[in-house]
Write a protein that holds these residues in place. Structure first.
Motif, short mmCIF file in Angstrom:
data_model
loop_
_atom_site.label_atom_id
_atom_site.label_comp_id
_atom_site.label_asym_id
_atom_site.label_seq_id
_atom_site.Cartn_x
_atom_site.Cartn_y
_atom_site.Cartn_z
N MET A 77 -25.61 -83.03 25.45
CA MET A 77 -24.85 -84.27 25.48
C MET A 77 -23.46 -84.03 24.92
O MET A 77 -23.31 -83.33 23.91
N ASP A 78 -22.47 -84.63 25.54
CA ASP A 78 -21.10 -84.51 25.06
C ASP A 78 -20.95 -85.24 23.73
O ASP A 78 -21.38 -86.39 23.59
N SER A 129 -24.33 -74.48 12.04
CA SER A 129 -23.87 -73.83 13.27
C SER A 129 -24.32 -74.58 14.53
O SER A 129 -23.57 -74.67 15.50
N LEU A 130 -25.53 -75.14 14.53
CA LEU A 130 -25.99 -75.89 15.70
C LEU A 130 -25.23 -77.21 15.86
O LEU A 130 -25.18 -77.78 16.95
N LEU A 131 -24.64 -77.67 14.77
CA LEU A 131 -23.87 -78.93 14.82
C LEU A 131 -22.37 -78.66 14.94
O LEU A 131 -21.56 -79.57 14.72
N ASN A 132 -21.98 -77.44 15.33
CA ASN A 132 -20.57 -77.11 15.44
C ASN A 132 -19.78 -78.11 16.29
O ASN A 132 -18.67 -78.50 15.91
N PRO A 133 -20.31 -78.56 17.44
CA PRO A 133 -19.58 -79.56 18.21
C PRO A 133 -19.35 -80.85 17.43
O PRO A 133 -18.26 -81.43 17.47
N PHE A 134 -20.36 -81.27 16.69
CA PHE A 134 -20.27 -82.48 15.86
C PHE A 134 -19.25 -82.28 14.74
O PHE A 134 -18.34 -83.09 14.53
N ASN A 135 -19.37 -81.14 14.02
CA ASN A 135 -18.45 -80.86 12.92
C ASN A 135 -17.02 -80.70 13.41
O ASN A 135 -16.07 -81.18 12.78
N VAL A 169 -31.21 -82.16 16.44
CA VAL A 169 -30.43 -81.55 17.50
C VAL A 169 -30.91 -80.12 17.77
O VAL A 169 -30.84 -79.25 16.90
N LYS A 170 -31.39 -79.91 18.99
CA LYS A 170 -31.77 -78.57 19.41
C LYS A 170 -30.53 -77.72 19.68
O LYS A 170 -29.42 -78.24 19.84
N LYS A 171 -30.72 -76.42 19.77
CA LYS A 171 -29.63 -75.51 20.13
C LYS A 171 -29.05 -75.92 21.47
O LYS A 171 -29.79 -76.08 22.45
N GLY A 172 -27.75 -76.16 21.52
CA GLY A 172 -27.10 -76.58 22.75
C GLY A 172 -27.24 -78.05 23.04
O GLY A 172 -26.81 -78.52 24.10
N GLY A 173 -27.80 -78.81 22.09
CA GLY A 173 -28.04 -80.23 22.33
C GLY A 173 -26.78 -81.07 22.35
O GLY A 173 -26.75 -82.15 22.94
#
Length: 376
Positions: A1-2, A24-30, A165-169
């Motif tokens: 999800m974007d 690291s899995l939340l990098n897009p969020f951070n 949040v899964k990896k790539g979620g």
């Protein structure tokens, strides 16, 4: 999800205060939060996850609004107390939205320190009475909206909810780059320490520090038996080193720490100072960032770590901003009474081909303990 859609859903429900510890899995969020808010009254990176929960509680108490706390699932242990004795609806009933990266998800390859935590993550949330939704790359807007509607009702009743949040979620198209003006790479700092440590004991903190120490030993053809690599348990390497130093008083013990890790459980510095082991050297490599999970900033460049060490009772403190200064400091240590504190300023960044330890944690522990048995 974007990520822009995800945050828009939250903000559309008046959830617009964010705090936590990067993952690291939340990098897009951070990255999105840093791009939109930086470090501000809308977005605060805390020393540990429990701090974030308490900060979120204060936000709710003063605004009546719902906060959002983000964390890696390894941080669940740090939030259990404030979740159960502060937030829970049988106590104060303070609502909170958690966004959690699922490291060690069953069936997905990950590092050994994440395996067990990944297996019990969902069970822990259920035990904490936190209703959750799992986000992956195929989660639709409608699924998110439907779950968020349910979540809003739970939050209104004083309960907490979580997005796992899964990896790539989550995804984000914009890249955020973190850097500082320090010239010295952490790996070169660690190499300088190993050059003078000889057969001393070294306890290294989690993340890239332990990975670099392992590779330096490989490059030098040295044994790994001198080193305990704290591959998980962020913030606790200094306590591990203290336990070793107190029980091996005739052997010098180095703790190679990071600024984010040291901040996470800084209270141990007071215990180190009070116990005052003469053989203890505490090195904090300070790049002002959570580099191992993306480079997001810590507050370490805004505080005086040397003064904190002095206040905690360390016998001597030093600082170095480059390798020449570090070499000068290291040359002064022989015969010095510990505990000794050294802060070394470091650049953000590491080799692109940096590997990971090829020994398992169990193999590391056994070799290390066998070496300690040989020590007087």
């Amino acid at each position: 999800m974007d990520i822009t859609k995800f945050v828009s859903f939250l903000e559309g429900n008046n959830i617009n205060f964010f705090t936590g510890v990067p993952d690291s899995l939340l990098n897009p969020f951070n990255s999105y939060l840093m791009k939109q808010y930086g470090i501000s009254n809308k977005h605060i990176i805390t020393a540990n996850e429990g701090n974030a929960v308490a900060l979120a509680a204060g936000y709710h108490l003063s605004t009546g609004k719902i906060p959002c706390v983000y964390l890696q699932n390894s941080g669940l242990g740090n939030i259990i107390n404030p979740v159960t004795s502060l937030l829970n609806d049988q106590v104060y009933g303070i609502p909170c939205v958690f966004v959690m990266g699922w490291r060690g998800e069953p069936g997905v390859h990950d590092e050994p320190q994440h395996k067990f935590q990944g297996e019990i993550t969902i069970t822990m949330l259920e035990s904490l009475d936190i209703t959750y939704m799992i986000l992956d790359k195929d989660t639709t807007d409608k699924e998110l909206e439907d779950n968020l509607s349910t979540f809003i009702n739970l939050l209104a009743s004083g309960k907490s909810v979580a997005f796992v949040v899964k990896k790539g979620g989550l995804s984000y198209s914009e890249k955020v780059t973190y850097k500082n003006d320090n010239p010295t790479l952490r790996e070169d700092i660690i190499r300088a320490i190993t050059d003078v440590a000889n057969e001393d004991i070294i306890v290294s903190t989690t993340g890239k520090t332990s990975r670099e120490l392992f590779e330096i030993r490989e490059q030098n053809g040295q044994s790994h038996k001198y080193d305990f690599l704290t591959v998980g348990s962020m913030g606790h390497s200094s306590s591990i080193a203290l336990g070793v130093a107190l029980n091996k008083p005739n052997k010098r013990v180095w703790c190679i720490d990071g600024d984010g890790a040291a901040l996470m459980h800084m209270g141990v510095m007071a215990v180190i100072g009070e116990k005052s082991p003469a053989n203890y050297i505490h090195v904090i490599i300070n790049n002002g960032s959570h580099e191992s999970v993306g480079g997001q900033p810590t507050v370490a460049n805004s505080i005086n770590l040397q003064q904190i060490a002095i206040g905690c009772g360390y016998q001597a403190t030093y600082s170095a901003s480059n390798l020449d200064e570090l070499d000068s400091v290291l040359s002064l240590l022989d015969g010095k009474q510990g505990p000794i504190f050294i802060e070394v300023k470091s650049a953000i960044g590491s080799r692109e081909d940096l590997g990971r330890p090829t020994n398992t944690p169990i193999e590391n522990k056994k070799a290390f303990m066998n070496f300690l048995l040989e020590c007087n």
